[in-house]
Design a protein around this motif. Sequence first.
Motif, PDB file in Angstrom:
ATOM      1  N   ASP A   1       8.428  53.624 -33.991  1.00  0.00           N
ATOM      2  CA  ASP A   1       9.148  54.054 -33.149  1.00  0.00           C
ATOM      3  C   ASP A   1      10.326  53.233 -32.718  1.00  0.00           C
ATOM      4  OD1 ASP A   1      10.197  56.140 -31.392  1.00  0.00           O
ATOM      5  OD2 ASP A   1       8.825  55.594 -29.657  1.00  0.00           O
ATOM      6  N   VAL A   2      10.991  52.949 -33.803  1.00  0.00           N
ATOM      7  CA  VAL A   2      12.046  52.355 -33.135  1.00  0.00           C
ATOM      8  C   VAL A   2      13.153  53.011 -32.653  1.00  0.00           C
ATOM      9  CG1 VAL A   2      14.281  50.763 -34.321  1.00  0.00           C
ATOM     10  CG2 VAL A   2      11.832  50.636 -34.864  1.00  0.00           C
ATOM     11  N   ARG A   3      14.041  52.698 -31.535  1.00  0.00           N
ATOM     12  CA  ARG A   3      14.801  53.332 -30.755  1.00  0.00           C
ATOM     13  C   ARG A   3      16.336  52.560 -30.499  1.00  0.00           C
ATOM     14  NH1 ARG A   3      11.498  56.839 -26.153  1.00  0.00           N
ATOM     15  NH2 ARG A   3       9.964  57.304 -27.185  1.00  0.00           N
ATOM     16  N   ALA A   4      17.360  53.461 -30.763  1.00  0.00           N
ATOM     17  CA  ALA A   4      18.494  52.861 -30.626  1.00  0.00           C
ATOM     18  C   ALA A   4      18.868  52.553 -29.139  1.00  0.00           C
ATOM     19  CB  ALA A   4      19.548  53.832 -31.178  1.00  0.00           C
ATOM     20  N   GLY A   5      19.492  51.413 -28.812  1.00  0.00           N
ATOM     21  CA  GLY A   5      19.787  51.082 -27.509  1.00  0.00           C
ATOM     22  C   GLY A   5      18.735  50.237 -26.753  1.00  0.00           C
ATOM     23  N   TRP A   6      17.564  50.072 -27.457  1.00  0.00           N
ATOM     24  CA  TRP A   6      16.468  49.479 -26.672  1.00  0.00           C
ATOM     25  C   TRP A   6      16.346  48.043 -27.767  1.00  0.00           C
ATOM     26  CZ3 TRP A   6      12.672  51.270 -23.306  1.00  0.00           C
ATOM     27  CH2 TRP A   6      13.058  52.532 -22.744  1.00  0.00           C
ATOM     28  N   ILE A   7      15.654  47.107 -27.033  1.00  0.00           N
ATOM     29  CA  ILE A   7      14.939  46.069 -27.706  1.00  0.00           C
ATOM     30  C   ILE A   7      13.813  46.304 -28.197  1.00  0.00           C
ATOM     31  CG2 ILE A   7      14.212  43.514 -27.580  1.00  0.00           C
ATOM     32  CD1 ILE A   7      16.532  43.485 -25.150  1.00  0.00           C
ATOM     33  N   ASN A   8      13.478  46.478 -29.364  1.00  0.00           N
ATOM     34  CA  ASN A   8      12.443  46.943 -30.023  1.00  0.00           C
ATOM     35  C   ASN A   8      11.357  45.770 -30.392  1.00  0.00           C
ATOM     36  OD1 ASN A   8      12.689  49.795 -30.646  1.00  0.00           O
ATOM     37  ND2 ASN A   8      14.700  49.144 -31.233  1.00  0.00           N
ATOM     38  N   LEU A   9      10.334  45.764 -29.720  1.00  0.00           N
ATOM     39  CA  LEU A   9       9.173  44.502 -29.741  1.00  0.00           C
ATOM     40  C   LEU A   9       7.839  44.940 -30.604  1.00  0.00           C
ATOM     41  CD1 LEU A   9       8.566  41.892 -27.354  1.00  0.00           C
ATOM     42  CD2 LEU A   9       6.825  43.112 -28.346  1.00  0.00           C
ATOM     43  N   ASP A  10       7.391  44.172 -31.599  1.00  0.00           N
ATOM     44  CA  ASP A  10       6.211  44.611 -32.297  1.00  0.00           C
ATOM     45  C   ASP A  10       5.510  43.218 -32.589  1.00  0.00           C
ATOM     46  OD1 ASP A  10       4.421  47.238 -32.824  1.00  0.00           O
ATOM     47  OD2 ASP A  10       4.209  45.774 -34.604  1.00  0.00           O
ATOM     48  N   ALA A  11       4.102  43.374 -32.832  1.00  0.00           N
ATOM     49  CA  ALA A  11       3.433  42.355 -33.452  1.00  0.00           C
ATOM     50  C   ALA A  11       3.707  42.002 -34.678  1.00  0.00           C
ATOM     51  CB  ALA A  11       2.118  42.542 -33.135  1.00  0.00           C
ATOM     52  N   MET A  12       4.241  42.964 -35.560  1.00  0.00           N
ATOM     53  CA  MET A  12       4.585  42.836 -36.838  1.00  0.00           C
ATOM     54  C   MET A  12       6.184  43.075 -37.104  1.00  0.00           C
ATOM     55  SD  MET A  12       1.582  45.368 -38.340  1.00  0.00           S
ATOM     56  CE  MET A  12       2.019  44.899 -40.052  1.00  0.00           C
ATOM     57  N   ALA A  13       6.501  42.479 -38.007  1.00  0.00           N
ATOM     58  CA  ALA A  13       8.035  42.441 -38.519  1.00  0.00           C
ATOM     59  C   ALA A  13       8.173  43.663 -39.378  1.00  0.00           C
ATOM     60  CB  ALA A  13       8.225  41.087 -39.230  1.00  0.00           C
ATOM     61  N   LEU A  14       8.228  45.040 -38.711  1.00  0.00           N
ATOM     62  CA  LEU A  14       8.494  46.058 -39.420  1.00  0.00           C
ATOM     63  C   LEU A  14       9.784  46.578 -39.368  1.00  0.00           C
ATOM     64  CD1 LEU A  14       5.650  48.342 -37.468  1.00  0.00           C
ATOM     65  CD2 LEU A  14       5.641  47.286 -39.899  1.00  0.00           C
ATOM     66  N   PRO A  15      10.294  47.332 -40.328  1.00  0.00           N
ATOM     67  CA  PRO A  15      11.833  47.665 -40.296  1.00  0.00           C
ATOM     68  C   PRO A  15      12.438  48.101 -38.864  1.00  0.00           C
ATOM     69  CG  PRO A  15      10.797  48.586 -41.966  1.00  0.00           C
ATOM     70  CD  PRO A  15       9.625  47.997 -41.199  1.00  0.00           C
ATOM     71  N   GLY A  16      13.393  47.263 -38.221  1.00  0.00           N
ATOM     72  CA  GLY A  16      13.980  47.755 -37.196  1.00  0.00           C
ATOM     73  C   GLY A  16      13.684  47.068 -36.054  1.00  0.00           C
ATOM     74  N   VAL A  17      12.510  46.112 -36.234  1.00  0.00           N
ATOM     75  CA  VAL A  17      11.809  45.367 -35.003  1.00  0.00           C
ATOM     76  C   VAL A  17      13.008  44.317 -34.637  1.00  0.00           C
ATOM     77  CG1 VAL A  17       9.979  43.949 -34.497  1.00  0.00           C
ATOM     78  CG2 VAL A  17       9.565  46.119 -35.406  1.00  0.00           C
ATOM     79  N   ASP A  18      13.227  44.127 -33.237  1.00  0.00           N
ATOM     80  CA  ASP A  18      14.083  43.122 -32.936  1.00  0.00           C
ATOM     81  C   ASP A  18      13.374  41.786 -32.713  1.00  0.00           C
ATOM     82  OD1 ASP A  18      16.430  44.744 -32.822  1.00  0.00           O
ATOM     83  OD2 ASP A  18      15.546  45.590 -31.190  1.00  0.00           O
ATOM     84  N   VAL A  19      12.336  41.853 -32.139  1.00  0.00           N
ATOM     85  CA  VAL A  19      11.390  40.837 -31.568  1.00  0.00           C
ATOM     86  C   VAL A  19      10.133  41.044 -31.977  1.00  0.00           C
ATOM     87  CG1 VAL A  19      10.661  39.401 -29.592  1.00  0.00           C
ATOM     88  CG2 VAL A  19      12.873  40.575 -29.436  1.00  0.00           C
ATOM     89  N   VAL A  20       9.427  39.896 -32.634  1.00  0.00           N
ATOM     90  CA  VAL A  20       8.077  39.859 -33.203  1.00  0.00           C
ATOM     91  C   VAL A  20       7.486  39.233 -32.195  1.00  0.00           C
ATOM     92  CG1 VAL A  20       6.381  39.067 -34.937  1.00  0.00           C
ATOM     93  CG2 VAL A  20       8.659  40.013 -35.554  1.00  0.00           C
ATOM     94  N   ALA A  21       6.302  39.544 -31.399  1.00  0.00           N
ATOM     95  CA  ALA A  21       5.575  38.886 -30.451  1.00  0.00           C
ATOM     96  C   ALA A  21       4.173  39.685 -30.204  1.00  0.00           C
ATOM     97  CB  ALA A  21       6.225  38.947 -28.877  1.00  0.00           C
ATOM     98  N   ASP A  22       3.290  38.831 -30.172  1.00  0.00           N
ATOM     99  CA  ASP A  22       1.802  39.187 -29.939  1.00  0.00           C
ATOM    100  C   ASP A  22       1.498  39.374 -28.500  1.00  0.00           C
ATOM    101  OD1 ASP A  22      -1.029  39.818 -29.826  1.00  0.00           O
ATOM    102  OD2 ASP A  22      -1.562  38.211 -31.467  1.00  0.00           O
TER     103      ASP A  22
END
Length: 200
Positions: free
Chosen positions: A20-41
Amino acid sequence: MASKKKSDSPRKLNLGCGRDVRAGWINLDAMALPGVDVVADLSLCATTPLPFEDGSMDEFLLSHLIEHIAQPLPLMQELWRIAKPGARMQIRVPHGAHDDAWTDPTHVKPYFARSFGYFSQPWYWRADYGYRGDWQPELVTYSVPRRRFAGQMPAQILEQIDALRNVVQEMIVDLVAVKPLRQPKKELMQAANIKISLVE
């Protein structure tokens, strides 16, 4: 009138975004999925700060994330650190009395409306668990199926939510960051408003 600079735009953090990558947002996830801006657990917030400055975020979205976090208080304290005063947060979660809270084997914790009071400071008037964050729940929205509850009064629906399983399809909680930290005093406790939303 001068145009708003890009740097003045609200900083919005979409936590545990997954796909659920959203335009205009910083997209954070534990996995480096397409569109993820920051990877963090996010389960490591007790020992590993998020890569954002104090008081730098305006808005947060945690959509079907927090039920996956075994220790949510360090996460909520870390999000409070990076929140601006008055920053808004929305948490979407299965209701604790719905099968969806339990059928996913990666869910570790159920949530109910009163659970979110424990992300504020006043609720710790009886005990100190070391949590130093202050998110005031303002609104809890219960999404319930229209086909089942159309025509019923909110009080009737609330009675069924309290007594039965599988009534609330999704619980949506809106919170606000309170800064500076309030005192852990019972008289400062505030209950969130409750809203019933009929959904298809």
